[in-house]
Design an enzyme around this catalytic site. Structure first.
Site, PDB file in Angstrom:
ATOM      1  N   LYS A 249     -32.843 139.876  73.063  1.00 36.89           N
ATOM      2  CA  LYS A 249     -32.059 139.410  74.214  1.00 36.89           C
ATOM      3  C   LYS A 249     -30.644 139.079  73.753  1.00 36.89           C
ATOM      4  O   LYS A 249     -30.436 138.271  72.852  1.00 36.89           O
ATOM      5  CB  LYS A 249     -32.713 138.169  74.825  1.00 36.89           C
ATOM      6  CG  LYS A 249     -32.031 137.664  76.091  1.00 36.89           C
ATOM      7  CD  LYS A 249     -32.821 136.474  76.644  1.00 36.89           C
ATOM      8  CE  LYS A 249     -32.239 135.955  77.933  1.00 36.89           C
ATOM      9  NZ  LYS A 249     -33.018 134.806  78.448  1.00 36.89           N
TER      10      LYS A 249
ATOM     11  N   ASP B 294     -37.419 128.282  86.404  1.00 34.16           N
ATOM     12  CA  ASP B 294     -36.966 129.605  86.833  1.00 34.16           C
ATOM     13  C   ASP B 294     -38.165 130.543  86.979  1.00 34.16           C
ATOM     14  O   ASP B 294     -38.153 131.672  86.481  1.00 34.16           O
ATOM     15  CB  ASP B 294     -35.949 130.177  85.841  1.00 34.16           C
ATOM     16  CG  ASP B 294     -35.113 131.306  86.444  1.00 34.16           C
ATOM     17  OD1 ASP B 294     -35.096 131.426  87.691  1.00 34.16           O
ATOM     18  OD2 ASP B 294     -34.493 132.063  85.677  1.00 34.16           O
TER      19      ASP B 294
ATOM     20  N   GLY C 217     -28.269 137.716  80.325  1.00 30.33           N
ATOM     21  CA  GLY C 217     -28.191 138.598  79.186  1.00 30.33           C
ATOM     22  C   GLY C 217     -28.973 139.879  79.390  1.00 30.33           C
ATOM     23  O   GLY C 217     -29.727 140.020  80.348  1.00 30.33           O
TER      24      GLY C 217
END
Length: 487
Positions: free
Chosen positions: A196, A292, A180
């Protein structure tokens, strides 16, 4: 004056009300109440002849009218009663549903042990090959978006966030990731935010969206980005609203648009490493794997304090489980090779990714760069080779003063050794995140102590401390010129 006899002769009207049942019955049948003086009893004067109680039905008369009226009234009353009863049942049912929904929302927002859904950015299917079984954690049955909060996060309307970002003006873009685009925005209450905007509104994106909302609303830490709210999952677009962190990402400062600022000195980089380790250790203590970890997900405020972000891939780690078997998720260059090969996610997967971050902080190089030689495309491979070959000086960013500053050389060497441990292919050989944090704190404290010692030496007129290599060389030279005692 009128006499009684005159009034009788002229006639007069008499108004009276019946007081007994016989008279009322007589009047309802169409008669007139009277009295039979001869028989000394009540008489009902009818159209044909006096009767004792009531008049018979007159031939040809509409005698059914009263009965029909009563029947109609009875039917209307029954219909109205039925409608009232049905409405009462409906209202009661709706009230119970509202109470149940509110209870679900309150329990979800307050509970520290919220059942977790499939916490991933991809579709994660639990495997039967776990060392322990992992239950399925469905989302609460509440209608997300019908309440003003979800898991404690405020639910914004799409229109409100569209206005806050000036209709998602491209000039307000703060960053563009794999899932995004983030925009600068200002809410009606004056708060400056980062909005976002997820690229797609499909099942996988909704899962990531709800996953991040749940993770960030149940965690509170000074080194984690704060989530202010989100849109409903039924909104025309999926939007997340975070606190605005003004100073970009670590990746921006290392090899992005802010790389030439020269603001990331070695002490700042060591502080960034330590605070990121603090955040990850906190997540692991909360049974959450970030999955991540990378420099583009480490935000910096104006004081270069760390805010770890982007929890769409994060996974809640079940208790009493050694690993979770799942399809690998993450960013190329940061993914744990054992996780990639064996499909087994553990806390040590974050440790590996953090090892890559440490090498980036040392070298200012990107985790993946196809312009490098084939063996060095992955920064982790390059770093392992350089460290093993004792060629760390070829890896370190020259702007840090590795060759000229003994303190920097000592600290970067220690951090490189720590990164080397984090990047081990065998996850059992890697330290835990808590152990990494303790090592970084020790290195940082040693750096501060050395700096204090150097300041004291300078104030006394002495030279700064020499590098370990130079100290060893001088010691060897001193020993070689000392006369032998045997002479």
């Amino acid at each position: 004056m009128t006499t009684v006899s005159g009034a009788v002769d002229a006639g007069f009207e008499l108004f009276w009300s019946p007081v007994n049942d016989q008279c009322i019955t007589c009047m309802e049948s169409g008669g007139v109440c009277g009295y039979n003086w001869k028989q000394s009893e009540f008489t009902c004067f009818c159209y044909d002849q006096p009767n004792q109680d009531a008049c018979p039905t007159r031939p040809g008369s509409n005698s059914s009218k009263p009965s029909s009226t009563n029947t109609a009234l009875i039917i209307i009353s029954a219909v109205l009663a039925g409608i009232g009863l049905g409405w009462g049942i409906f209202a009661c049912t709706q009230r119970k549903k509202r109470i149940a929904a509110q209870s679900s929302i309150s329990a979800a927002a307050k509970s520290k042990d919220i059942p977790s859904p499939t916490l991933s950015k991809g579709l994660i299917t639990p495997s039967a090959s776990f060392s322990h079984s992992i239950p399925s954690y469905p989302f609460p049955s509440i209608e997300f978006g019908k309440a003003s909060t979800y898991f404690g996060a405020q639910v914004f309307s799409y229109t409100e966030l569209e206005e806050a970002t000036n209709n998602f003006d491209p000039s307000r873009e703060l960053g563009d990731g794999g899932f995004g685009t983030v925009y600068y925005g200002k809410l009606q209450d004056g708060r400056v935010v980062a909005v976002k905007r997820l690229y797609e509104n499909n099942f996988k994106r909704v899962e990531q969206f709800m996953n991040e909302v749940e993770i960030l609303t149940r965690l509170r830490h000074e080194n984690l980005v704060a989530l202010y709210g989100c849109t409903s999952k039924r909104s025309r677009e999926l939007l997340l609203v975070y606190e605005y962190i003004p100073n970009g990402t670590v990746g921006d400062h290392l090899h992005g648009k802010r790389a030439n600022s020269g603001l990331l000195s070695w002490p700042v980089r060591l502080s960034i490493a330590t605070e990121t380790a603090v955040a990850l250790a906190y997540l692991h203590a909360s049974d959450i794997i970030h999955r991540d970890v990378k420099t583009n997900n480490i935000l910096l405020d104006n004081n270069f304090r760390v805010k770890v972000a982007d929890f769409g891939l994060s996974r809640l780690f079940p208790n009493n489980v050694t690993h979770v078997s799942t399809a690998p998720q993450g960013t190329p260059g940061y993914v744990d090779p054992e996780y990639y090969q064996c499909y087994q996610l553990t806390e040590k997967s974050d440790v590996y990714s953090f090892g890559v971050v440490l090498i980036e902080l040392i070298s200012s190089k990107q985790a993946v760069d196809t312009n490098r030689s084939r063996q060095d495309i992955n920064l982790s491979n390059m770093a392992m080779k350089k460290i093993q070959n004792r060629a760390l000086h070829e890896l370190v960013d020259p702007s840090l003063g590795f060759e000229t500053n003994s303190s920097v050389r000592r600290m970067t060497t220690l951090v490189a050794e720590l990164a080397f441990q984090c990047l081990q292919t065998d996850r059992e050989m890697r330290p835990s995140m808590q152990e990494v944090l303790e090592a970084l704190r020790k290195i940082r404290n040693e750096d501060l102590n050395v700096q204090k010692a150097e300041v004291v030496d300078i104030l006394k007129g002495n030279f700064p401390l020499m590098s370990p290599d130079l100290e060893a060389a001088e010691k060897w030279a001193s020993n070689s010129t000392t006369p032998s005692s045997s002479g």
